[in-house]
Design an enzyme around this catalytic site. Structure first.
Site, PDB file in Angstrom:
ATOM      1  N   TYR A 440     -10.926 -21.424  24.437  1.00 34.66           N
ATOM      2  CA  TYR A 440      -9.716 -21.539  25.284  1.00 34.66           C
ATOM      3  C   TYR A 440      -9.674 -22.806  26.133  1.00 34.66           C
ATOM      4  O   TYR A 440     -10.616 -23.558  26.145  1.00 34.66           O
ATOM      5  CB  TYR A 440      -9.436 -20.263  26.063  1.00 34.66           C
ATOM      6  N   GLU A 441      -8.534 -23.037  26.735  1.00 31.29           N
ATOM      7  CA  GLU A 441      -8.258 -24.300  27.458  1.00 31.29           C
ATOM      8  C   GLU A 441      -8.406 -25.514  26.548  1.00 31.29           C
ATOM      9  O   GLU A 441      -8.861 -26.565  26.988  1.00 31.29           O
ATOM     10  CB  GLU A 441      -9.186 -24.459  28.674  1.00 31.29           C
TER      11      GLU A 441
END
Lengths: 594, 594
Positions: A440-441
């Site tokens: 994620y990110e």
């Protein structure tokens, strides 16, 4: 069954001896952050994370979050009470602007606290972390009215926050996003669409949740140039600041996933929800990136933090578990067997974790200090350099620390043998939780592309050139110290190899962009090793200065540093060789051969 | 949501073109295994594993096994029906001795089938795999009566089997085990104690389960020299061969664990259960190792197999998911975005998996062929060499293939981005399932110690010397082929580095045993890379011979092989450098510093 104790001495060593925070006491934030204050805050943080947050870590994993038929979501047993303690402690606003109720302390100190929170209970920490990210974006891009309206409650921990980017058909490629914003005529918009993978998207910890949502205003250009950012509160805010009507955003489901079960990963349905433009029309991505950069550092920190807590539990088991005898003869002849820490291969795994985590901590805090300097340094040159460094380091920290964090959590699990695979021992949770941080990110491959495709070339390469010059300066300033020499030699070699790889990109990536992509991940790893080597050189210098103090801490720091040189830094040559292989064999197979 | 299709063409390429099984048709087992028969069996295996076993893989993970209050255990929905199909197909006895109902086909063919089973449904495959291992131990060490009594039903798949080593306080260090055996006076024993982590320990797939249990006969010497092996059937066997009275062994609980949920991992309580000595008194470990060696190869295969199925699903997603554009310009301009397989870093992960899996398959089958030659070769020299090779390769295959298998499964998961973390997509299960293979059947660190502490030195180093001489011969036999040259060069360099590392052990491990332990894992990896380089050289040779056939398969094989040389083989130098660092910094910290 697991325990966590914040490594206070290591943290203070980095803050006081390596970074020497006291040198910055002339700057805003830092004037209040004397060594005593920092120590007191870290000690309080250590208590909260060990005693309140960590005991809920396995509970959170086992219970997960529950979505009810009305779309509401409850967090695992104990999370709500723990959140109250976290909120009352003022942890959420530690480094935030005092104009909105924050404590205005250095960002680097907040980062140290976030290490503790992520290590103790990563899933829990994300609730506060995302709210902080959303508050940062509002602080940077909001109107005065918006800041007054949202920030005080967000900073106080009364309201949560989220970031809404991903849709079912688009994650990395936000140009494809379809969520629509239709003007209401009164300055507000109707937001409609479906967002997925929204961490902390719905929960019972706060009275309201301030969603930041990327959407496309009717008639906006296609692609990334037509995306705007909106504030969409779960409850609309009344004139008096209290929560009003329920807005048209609801949690359609929560995902069953590999880990971070304590955090609700939501599908959020926006059905003509009222939203307010944040920042400029069609410049939503830029505004979102304010939030993303800090979030990416936070994710890198999660990788390092999980490695730390996994290390602590692996080491405790290794000292406790009796099995076999040392290769060099029994070390505990009075016992039926020796503790497994006598076995070199167990030591190898522990030392790997330790050398990584300690180096990564110094590197992360060093970077966070530049976050402070970017805001508060008195001269433009330093602010510029700090901005350059933050831009350069963000993708490297995010990717390398999450990848290695996962790997070291896996090795800590390995130390427990079969018990490591059993849920109640808690080690396999660390691995499952750590896994998301690589995704994620911005998945790690995207970070590598950001590094070679954007950050290296920006401003003619000013960021890396400044960084390499700083390393050269450090090496030349510290010549003549025999004990430091191996650290300087290792650093010099790693830097030279990274420079060679950088020049290889210059020569090969322009003629074939695939060469940049093909070697991006190895390049990122090579660069990361140089950063770790620099961190270890700085730590070694600080440890040498104190080694006659009689405290073995400094001697042990030097041993761990030499282990890094012996057993981790040799990866640089391998990465360089792979980088130079370029894209040819990687891209040669036709798609249908896969 | 995941799919599995056995890579038949790759398998046949290894069996027919690389190993040239037809050369062995004069040997027992092989006389029936013509190319047509092998093809037919593999095709049937492919159907069963794709259509019957794989569709139950995610079901098994989600449901897990259930222990009932009476201690009975039911397997997940569909497992029983699938097991019937597996049993009826005769898969369990494929390579087993025809005297007991087996089909007597080559072991290497059974290994190819086991690849399919492990890839399709690892948790399911373990039921049959453990029964086969137990049958092997009875075949090798049992009396004629024991063989007649147990083997036909085990080979037919009517009865299951297990191996019981671990106890709560001892796993690796079996010298500490406490399970007791008290003679009944009639040749049988009363077995009492607790065994943990018993895979397939209790289930509903078969009418009986034949447990093989390590225990200590009353008055036996302490340590490993006092351990005997016992046959303990779940139901005692009547004179007529039917199942009789329930024996005193029961499942106390099943473990909640990270993965392989479809397989019941049991605590087995032995309460004066009737057991029968298998093999000689106090020589139980030796007998158990008959089972362990094959089991270790099977576990190595699990690592490779999971990497294969994860690769297949990662590749399918990469060709399907549209996101972003190729760095070199749009490749599917008619679509909203290009499939992500155009991105070099996605390719990198896929090619890594592919180059590893294909190389590992050739290496594993090559080793399995030596399993056949060990049994069936006409001359003693070949049988000796085969035994040497099997001993040498077993720890390397087990450790390296499981470590890399896990890593490649992780990378396949990475290709799916956020979806990779969501349970329903099935990728995270591959990672969780693969994780156990690094732990069980001797944790990977133990394999590395077995390699450097036992296998290298055995018979004055005959095994590795023979192997290196074979490599030298291969290189010298194939000089002059320009297309093969890079493969020969890569192999020669890797072998030279492994030799250098071997000599380093000779010079440094005797004076300090910790040097052996400290560098054992890097040495194992270095040796493994040499084995993979040899496998790739053999495959390249076979592919070059067929590359004018017009089938791109052979051209693609060579591309993948060159990718291995470019992007995986460079690890050798890094391992060598780490090996030479020895134990000093690794062992320098005092225990209390951890």
């Amino acid at each position: 069954m697991t325990t966590y104790n914040a490594p206070l001495k290591d943290m203070q060593f980095v803050l006081n001896d390596v970074l020497q925070l006291s040198k910055y006491s002339n700057l805003p934030s830092f004037s209040e952050a004397s060594e005593d204050v920092v120590e007191a805050i870290l000690e309080e943080g250590a208590k909260m994370t060990s005693n309140v947050l960590h005991p809920l870590n396995q509970v959170g994993d086992k219970e997960g979050c529950t979505r009810h038929p009305d779309g509401s979501v409850t967090t695992p047993t104990g999370f709500k009470e723990a959140y109250e303690i976290y909120k009352q402690g003022g942890w959420q606003g530690l480094s935030f602007d005092p104009d909105y109720g924050g404590q205005g302390l250095p960002y680097v100190l907040a980062v140290a606290v976030s290490e503790m929170v992520s290590a103790a209970n990563m899933a829990f920490g994300m609730y506060g972390g995302l709210a902080r990210g959303a508050a940062d974006a509002i602080h940077a891009h909001g109107t005065d009215e918006q800041k007054q309206k949202y920030l005080p409650n967000m900073i106080a921990g009364e309201w949560g926050g989220t970031m809404n980017l991903t849709e079912p058909h688009c994650g990395t490629d936000l140009g494809l996003l379809r969520t629509k914003a239709v003007p209401n005529g009164d300055g507000s918009y109707k937001i409609s669409g479906t967002k997925i993978f929204i961490s902390a998207g719905e929960h019972d910890l706060t009275d309201n949740i301030i969603h930041l949502v990327l959407a496309r205003i009717e008639g906006a250009p296609e692609g990334v140039k037509g995306i705007s950012l909106f504030i969409v509160p779960k409850f609309l805010i009344n004139e008096d600041g209290s929560n009003g009507e329920r807005n048209g955003v609801s949690c359609g489901s929560i995902e069953e996933k590999m880990g971070i079960h304590g955090n609700a990963t939501c599908v959020l349905n926006y059905d003509e929800a009222t939203g307010y433009l944040l920042g400029e029309e069609n410049k939503g991505l830029r505004a979102m990136f304010t939030m993303m950069n800090e979030a990416r550092l936070g994710v890198g920190m999660q990788g390092m933090a999980i490695s730390e807590v996994a290390y602590q539990n692996g080491a405790a088991y290794a000292k406790d578990r009796l099995q076999g005898r040392a290769l060099t003869g029994p070390e505990a002849p009075e016992k039926p067997a020796d503790p497994i820490i006598v076995h070199p291969d167990v030591r190898r795994m522990l030392m790997d974790q330790r050398a990584f985590t300690e180096g990564a901590r110094a590197w992360m805090y060093w970077s966070a200090l530049y976050g402070d300097l970017h805001k508060h340094a008195e001269d433009e040159t330093t602010r510029q350099k700090a901005d350059d460094y933050m831009g350069l380091m963000t993708p490297i920290l995010k990717s390398y620390l999450t990848e290695k964090g996962y790997w070291h959590a896996t090795n800590a699990q390995q130390i427990l043998g079969g018990h490591g695979y059993i849920s109640e021992w808690g080690m396999e949770q660390f691995v499952r939780d750590a896994r998301i941080a690589m995704i994620y990110e911005g998945a790690n491959g995207i970070q590598a592309l950001d590094l070679v495709g954007r950050k290296l070339m920006k401003d003619g390469g000013r960021a890396w050139q400044t960084y390499f010059a700083e390393i050269d300066q450090f090496i030349s300033d510290n010549q003549g110290d025999e004990e430091l020499k191996p650290f300087l030699d290792g650093l010099e070699k790693a830097k030279a190899q990274t420079l060679e790889a950088t020049q290889w990109f210059g020569a090969n990536a322009m003629t074939n962009f695939n060469n940049a992509g093909a070697s991006s991940m190895d390049y990122l790893s090579l660069f990361a090793l140089t950063c770790l080597a620099y961190s270890w050189a700085m730590m070694a210098k600080a440890a040498i200065a104190k080694k006659d103090s009689g405290d073995d801490f400094y001697k042990n720091k030097l041993i761990t540093g030499r282990y890094f040189l012996d057993r981790m830094l040799p990866d640089t040559g391998m990465h360089l060789e792979k980088i130079k292989a370029g894209a040819d064999t990687m891209m040669a197979l036709p798609e249908e051969a896969f």
